[in-house]
Design a protein around this motif. Structure first.
Motif, PDB file in Angstrom:
ATOM      1  N   ILE A 138      20.514  14.278  23.678  1.00 50.41           N
ATOM      2  CA  ILE A 138      19.308  14.933  23.657  1.00 50.41           C
ATOM      3  C   ILE A 138      18.435  14.365  24.616  1.00 50.41           C
ATOM      4  CG2 ILE A 138      17.282  15.977  22.445  1.00 50.41           C
ATOM      5  CD1 ILE A 138      18.925  16.179  20.134  1.00 50.41           C
ATOM      6  N   LEU A 139      18.014  14.790  25.624  1.00 47.89           N
ATOM      7  CA  LEU A 139      17.419  14.145  26.874  1.00 47.89           C
ATOM      8  C   LEU A 139      15.838  14.729  26.412  1.00 47.89           C
ATOM      9  CD1 LEU A 139      17.181  12.391  29.274  1.00 47.89           C
ATOM     10  CD2 LEU A 139      17.295  14.650  30.616  1.00 47.89           C
ATOM     11  N   VAL A 140      14.999  13.949  26.242  1.00 47.81           N
ATOM     12  CA  VAL A 140      13.670  14.237  25.844  1.00 47.81           C
ATOM     13  C   VAL A 140      12.884  14.157  27.135  1.00 47.81           C
ATOM     14  CG1 VAL A 140      11.603  13.662  24.499  1.00 47.81           C
ATOM     15  CG2 VAL A 140      13.836  13.748  23.407  1.00 47.81           C
ATOM     16  N   VAL A 141      12.087  15.265  27.573  1.00 51.32           N
ATOM     17  CA  VAL A 141      11.148  14.947  28.667  1.00 51.32           C
ATOM     18  C   VAL A 141       9.743  15.577  28.618  1.00 51.32           C
ATOM     19  CG1 VAL A 141      10.976  15.496  31.190  1.00 51.32           C
ATOM     20  CG2 VAL A 141      13.409  15.455  30.110  1.00 51.32           C
ATOM     21  N   ALA A 142       8.996  14.697  28.821  1.00 47.98           N
ATOM     22  CA  ALA A 142       7.457  15.093  28.379  1.00 47.98           C
ATOM     23  C   ALA A 142       7.059  16.278  29.178  1.00 47.98           C
ATOM     24  CB  ALA A 142       6.419  14.140  28.401  1.00 47.98           C
ATOM     25  N   ALA A 143       6.512  17.418  28.771  1.00 46.72           N
ATOM     26  CA  ALA A 143       6.132  18.490  29.509  1.00 46.72           C
ATOM     27  C   ALA A 143       5.106  18.315  30.567  1.00 46.72           C
ATOM     28  CB  ALA A 143       5.920  19.601  28.751  1.00 46.72           C
ATOM     29  N   ASN A 144       4.182  17.011  30.107  1.00 48.82           N
ATOM     30  CA  ASN A 144       3.110  16.847  31.022  1.00 48.82           C
ATOM     31  C   ASN A 144       3.338  15.550  32.042  1.00 48.82           C
ATOM     32  OD1 ASN A 144       3.245  14.981  29.236  1.00 48.82           O
ATOM     33  ND2 ASN A 144       1.153  14.754  28.772  1.00 48.82           N
ATOM     34  N   ASP A 145       4.636  15.062  31.866  1.00 48.15           N
ATOM     35  CA  ASP A 145       4.714  14.113  32.677  1.00 48.15           C
ATOM     36  C   ASP A 145       5.965  14.203  33.522  1.00 48.15           C
ATOM     37  OD1 ASP A 145       4.308  11.542  33.418  1.00 48.15           O
ATOM     38  OD2 ASP A 145       5.002  10.446  31.499  1.00 48.15           O
ATOM     39  N   GLY A 146       6.884  14.879  33.233  1.00 46.41           N
ATOM     40  CA  GLY A 146       8.031  15.195  34.111  1.00 46.41           C
ATOM     41  C   GLY A 146       9.159  14.012  34.216  1.00 46.41           C
ATOM     42  N   VAL A 147      10.085  14.084  35.043  1.00 46.56           N
ATOM     43  CA  VAL A 147      11.099  13.193  35.334  1.00 46.56           C
ATOM     44  C   VAL A 147      10.776  11.915  35.763  1.00 46.56           C
ATOM     45  CG1 VAL A 147      13.441  12.795  36.477  1.00 46.56           C
ATOM     46  CG2 VAL A 147      12.713  15.171  35.639  1.00 46.56           C
ATOM     47  N   ARG A 181       7.944  23.845  35.916  1.00 53.26           N
ATOM     48  CA  ARG A 181       7.998  22.441  37.014  1.00 53.26           C
ATOM     49  C   ARG A 181       8.948  21.629  36.294  1.00 53.26           C
ATOM     50  NH1 ARG A 181       5.754  17.281  37.308  1.00 53.26           N
ATOM     51  NH2 ARG A 181       4.572  17.541  35.528  1.00 53.26           N
ATOM     52  N   ILE A 182       8.917  21.264  34.913  1.00 54.06           N
ATOM     53  CA  ILE A 182      10.114  20.489  34.617  1.00 54.06           C
ATOM     54  C   ILE A 182      11.268  20.873  34.783  1.00 54.06           C
ATOM     55  CG2 ILE A 182      10.886  19.282  32.418  1.00 54.06           C
ATOM     56  CD1 ILE A 182       8.104  18.473  33.061  1.00 54.06           C
ATOM     57  N   LYS A 183      11.502  22.203  34.755  1.00 49.49           N
ATOM     58  CA  LYS A 183      12.999  22.728  34.858  1.00 49.49           C
ATOM     59  C   LYS A 183      13.348  22.455  36.322  1.00 49.49           C
ATOM     60  CE  LYS A 183      13.007  26.383  31.086  1.00 49.49           C
ATOM     61  NZ  LYS A 183      13.160  27.917  31.035  1.00 49.49           N
ATOM     62  N   GLY A 184      12.498  22.898  37.202  1.00 50.08           N
ATOM     63  CA  GLY A 184      12.710  22.517  38.639  1.00 50.08           C
ATOM     64  C   GLY A 184      13.092  21.205  38.946  1.00 50.08           C
ATOM     65  N   ASP A 185      12.271  20.276  38.378  1.00 51.28           N
ATOM     66  CA  ASP A 185      12.607  18.823  38.549  1.00 51.28           C
ATOM     67  C   ASP A 185      13.897  18.365  38.110  1.00 51.28           C
ATOM     68  OD1 ASP A 185      10.136  18.590  39.491  1.00 51.28           O
ATOM     69  OD2 ASP A 185       9.401  17.342  37.771  1.00 51.28           O
ATOM     70  N   LEU A 186      14.440  18.908  36.979  1.00 49.86           N
ATOM     71  CA  LEU A 186      15.777  18.648  36.073  1.00 49.86           C
ATOM     72  C   LEU A 186      16.661  19.568  36.869  1.00 49.86           C
ATOM     73  CD1 LEU A 186      14.614  18.821  32.482  1.00 49.86           C
ATOM     74  CD2 LEU A 186      15.728  16.928  33.457  1.00 49.86           C
ATOM     75  N   ALA A 187      16.624  20.564  37.540  1.00 50.00           N
ATOM     76  CA  ALA A 187      17.398  21.373  38.276  1.00 50.00           C
ATOM     77  C   ALA A 187      17.908  20.486  39.671  1.00 50.00           C
ATOM     78  CB  ALA A 187      16.815  22.671  38.668  1.00 50.00           C
ATOM     79  N   ALA A 188      16.659  19.592  40.216  1.00 49.39           N
ATOM     80  CA  ALA A 188      16.945  18.906  41.274  1.00 49.39           C
ATOM     81  C   ALA A 188      17.732  17.749  40.960  1.00 49.39           C
ATOM     82  CB  ALA A 188      15.510  18.566  41.782  1.00 49.39           C
ATOM     83  N   LYS A 189      17.993  17.235  39.734  1.00 51.04           N
ATOM     84  CA  LYS A 189      18.949  16.265  39.384  1.00 51.04           C
ATOM     85  C   LYS A 189      20.318  16.700  38.961  1.00 51.04           C
ATOM     86  CE  LYS A 189      15.748  13.154  39.824  1.00 51.04           C
ATOM     87  NZ  LYS A 189      15.697  12.794  41.365  1.00 51.04           N
ATOM     88  N   ASP A 190      20.403  17.840  39.227  1.00 58.25           N
ATOM     89  CA  ASP A 190      21.949  18.784  39.022  1.00 58.25           C
ATOM     90  C   ASP A 190      21.679  18.907  37.451  1.00 58.25           C
ATOM     91  OD1 ASP A 190      24.000  19.272  40.351  1.00 58.25           O
ATOM     92  OD2 ASP A 190      24.949  17.615  39.832  1.00 58.25           O
ATOM     93  N   LEU A 191      20.715  19.137  36.776  1.00 56.18           N
ATOM     94  CA  LEU A 191      20.802  19.884  35.474  1.00 56.18           C
ATOM     95  C   LEU A 191      19.975  21.132  35.390  1.00 56.18           C
ATOM     96  CD1 LEU A 191      19.656  16.848  33.151  1.00 56.18           C
ATOM     97  CD2 LEU A 191      22.025  17.557  33.626  1.00 56.18           C
ATOM     98  N   THR A 192      20.939  22.307  35.522  1.00 60.05           N
ATOM     99  CA  THR A 192      20.437  23.611  35.768  1.00 60.05           C
ATOM    100  C   THR A 192      20.274  24.464  34.592  1.00 60.05           C
ATOM    101  OG1 THR A 192      21.578  23.450  37.729  1.00 60.05           O
ATOM    102  CG2 THR A 192      20.686  25.551  37.269  1.00 60.05           C
TER     103      THR A 192
END
Length: 561
Positions: A138-147, A181-192
């Motif tokens: 489970i990868l926890v990413v803060a919605a207000n902070d990002g990758v 925005r978070i989804k976009g950042d993760l998609a850029a890291k190959d997690l679509t």
């Protein structure tokens, strides 16, 4: 009788006495010669190979093993707290999980086993190992902070270990939470994300309020069903040591994750060179169990010594097999140590060529659990530069003992205790010999202290500061003062108390000190810019018009790592 065996061996051309040992093939031949059937004993390697054989029949589905990863302060522990309905966050020093724990959580009809790994940068080695025992991260990413850097690190570990990822986008209740925005950042890291046509489940949650946590657990169960996780429930248990410590009252305690087979009280266990009969099995909620099936994480008591975290364990048939394997591993470990020492000493010889003045800070580290010790050693290895470095003379689990204090005395080391204390015998040595000892409970602070001590070993940097410059206008000889240069101070101030240099065409031709500094007929201590003065330089008679007299000062500055 021994005499007839020796006679027989002599006849075979083997010269022996009663104290000799003979190889297995000769012994087998001898036994046959005397009319018996030889029974070959299994060697440690053979026993281990047999244990390692993967059984493919009678496999049953098992619970998923889940690790929560992510950047520090993104809410991993808060999320786990909500899942477990307990409060651990307040008891943690500096808000960092310092130990690996493991516990099981029921989700509907299923069960999920969580391995709780620390999220601090120094723990990458522990986290990497956590991913290797895990089915789902489970990868926890803060919605207000990002990758963040550690988010990327966790993604890399999970990918390298071939582990499925479910993303928990946390802190959705805060202002500035931007899901897309978070989804976009993760998609850029190959997690679509799934809703973008990918295969990664992303669940918005608020760990503090508990919103979306049920959906997250359902997503984990769904992910594990797709993986079709199976294990062999019958037979001797095998698995991994997640954590280990030396308890004052209970002895060696190991947290073990059973991966195959069923672990039962009374089983003979081998882990590294530690062996022992399982005295008791304790579940994550503190209750005693008779047995532990695959995917369960339990504490076991009864081992002879503390196994390393990340070491595999297996149940063997009897005490004899256990000893055989432990001795075999011990000898391999000794061989490896000897080779390592040899390599290191050769390396040190080459390293020390041409840089014999390199400063080394010797450290003896004792911590409460093995995983933390490993992480701190890895972090200390990264400290230092070409002029100074840290050498971990010894690291281990448990209180600081007399032998640690003696070793510190012999190797001129500092002693660092992480969540451990001195015993009385060690205290006498530390106080009597005035050894350096410090206690810590937060890894950041321990590393900062080592950096500060290492900086203290370095020689200070000596910086020169030019205080003033004067230009020589004319030179005359005084019967009283010898050669005197009539100068104009062009910059700063000329001080009589400071050292001087004489420059000709901007090249230093003399360095010394002032004999006299005069303004008109008066002796003065200082002459400021824009003023004329007469300068006499001690033991120097070659000053010429056009030369410059430079007054400077030397200052020491401490160096930092």
């Amino acid at each position: 009788q021994s005499s007839s065996i020796i006679k027989h061996l002599m006849g075979m051309g083997v010269t022996v006495t009663i104290n000799h040992t003979i190889d297995a093939d000769t012994a087998e031949y001898l036994v046959k010669e005397f009319g018996h059937n030889p029974v070959k004993e299994e060697k440690a390697e053979e026993i281990l190979e047999k244990i390692k054989e993967i059984k493919t029949q009678n496999l049953k589905s098992r619970a998923p093993i889940v690790t929560v990863m992510g950047h520090v302060d993104h809410g991993k522990t808060t999320l786990l707290d909500f899942i477990r309905k307990t409060k651990v966050v307040d008891g943690e020093a500096g808000g960092i999980t310092q130990h690996i724990g493991a516990y099981q959580v029921p989700v509907g009809d299923s069960v999920i086993t969580f391995i709780d790994t620390p999220g601090h940068a120094a723990f990458s080695s522990m986290r990497a190992r956590g991913a290797n025992t895990t089915d789902v991260v489970i990868l926890v990413v803060a919605a207000n902070d990002g990758v963040m850097p550690q988010t990327e690190e966790a993604i890399n570990h999970a990918k390298a270990a071939g582990v499925s990822i479910v993303v928990a986008i946390n802190k959705m209740d805060l202002q500035g939470a931007d899901l897309e925005r978070i989804k976009g950042d993760l998609a850029a890291k190959d997690l679509t994300p799934e809703d973008w046509g990918g295969n990664i489940q992303m669940v918005p949650v608020s760990a503090l309020k508990g919103d979306g946590v049920d959906k997250l657990l359902e997503a984990v169960v769904l992910e594990s069903e797709l993986l079709e996780l199976k294990a062999h429930y019958e037979g001797q248990a095998q698995g991994v040591v997640i954590e280990s410590e030396l308890d004052k009252f209970r002895g060696a305690v190991a947290t073990m994750l059973v991966q195959n087979g069923t672990l039962k009280v009374g089983d003979m266990v081998v882990s590294g060179s530690a062996i022992g009969k399982v005295k008791s099995i304790i579940s994550s909620d503190g209750s005693k169990l008779k047995s532990a099936e695959p995917s369960s994480a339990v504490e076991i008591l009864g081992l002879s010594s503390v196994p390393d975290a990340g070491e595999t364990f297996q149940v063997v048939k009897n005490d004899k097999e256990a000893r055989e394997i432990a001795e075999f591993r011990e000898s391999k470990l000794k061989d490896r140590k000897v080779l390592k020492q040899r390599d290191e000493s050769l390396g040190n010889i080459f390293e020390s060529m041409g840089q014999s003045d390199k400063k080394v800070l010797n450290v003896i580290l004792k911590s409460d659990v093995a995983g933390t010790s490993e992480a701190i050693v890895a972090a200390l290895a990264d400290i230092g530069n070409d002029d100074a470095s840290v050498k971990v003379v010894s690291s281990g689990v448990g209180g600081i003992s007399e032998s640690d204090a003696n070793l510190a005395l012999a190797t001129e080391s500092i002693i660092l205790g992480f969540n451990v204390r001195l015993d009385n015998a060690a205290k006498k040595i530390v106080e009597g010999e005035e050894l350096i000892l410090s206690y810590h409970s937060i890894i950041y602070e321990l590393i900062d202290e080592v950096k500060a001590r290492l900086s203290g070993l370095l020689d200070p940097i000596i910086k020169e500061e030019i205080i003033g410059t004067a230009e020589v206008l004319e030179v005359f000889n005084s019967p009283k003062f010898g050669q005197v240069a009539g100068c104009m101070v062009v910059e700063g101030s000329i001080l009589k108390s400071k050292p001087v240099r004489v420059l000709r065409d901007n090249v230093v031709i003399h360095q010394g000190e002032l004999d006299s500094l005069r303004r008109f007929k008066d002796d003065v201590g200082e002459v400021k810019s824009g003023t004329e003065c007469g300068v006499g330089i001690k033991n120097y008679k070659d000053i010429q018009p056009g030369d410059k007299v430079e007054v400077f000062d030397r200052k020491e500055e401490t160096r930092s790592i």
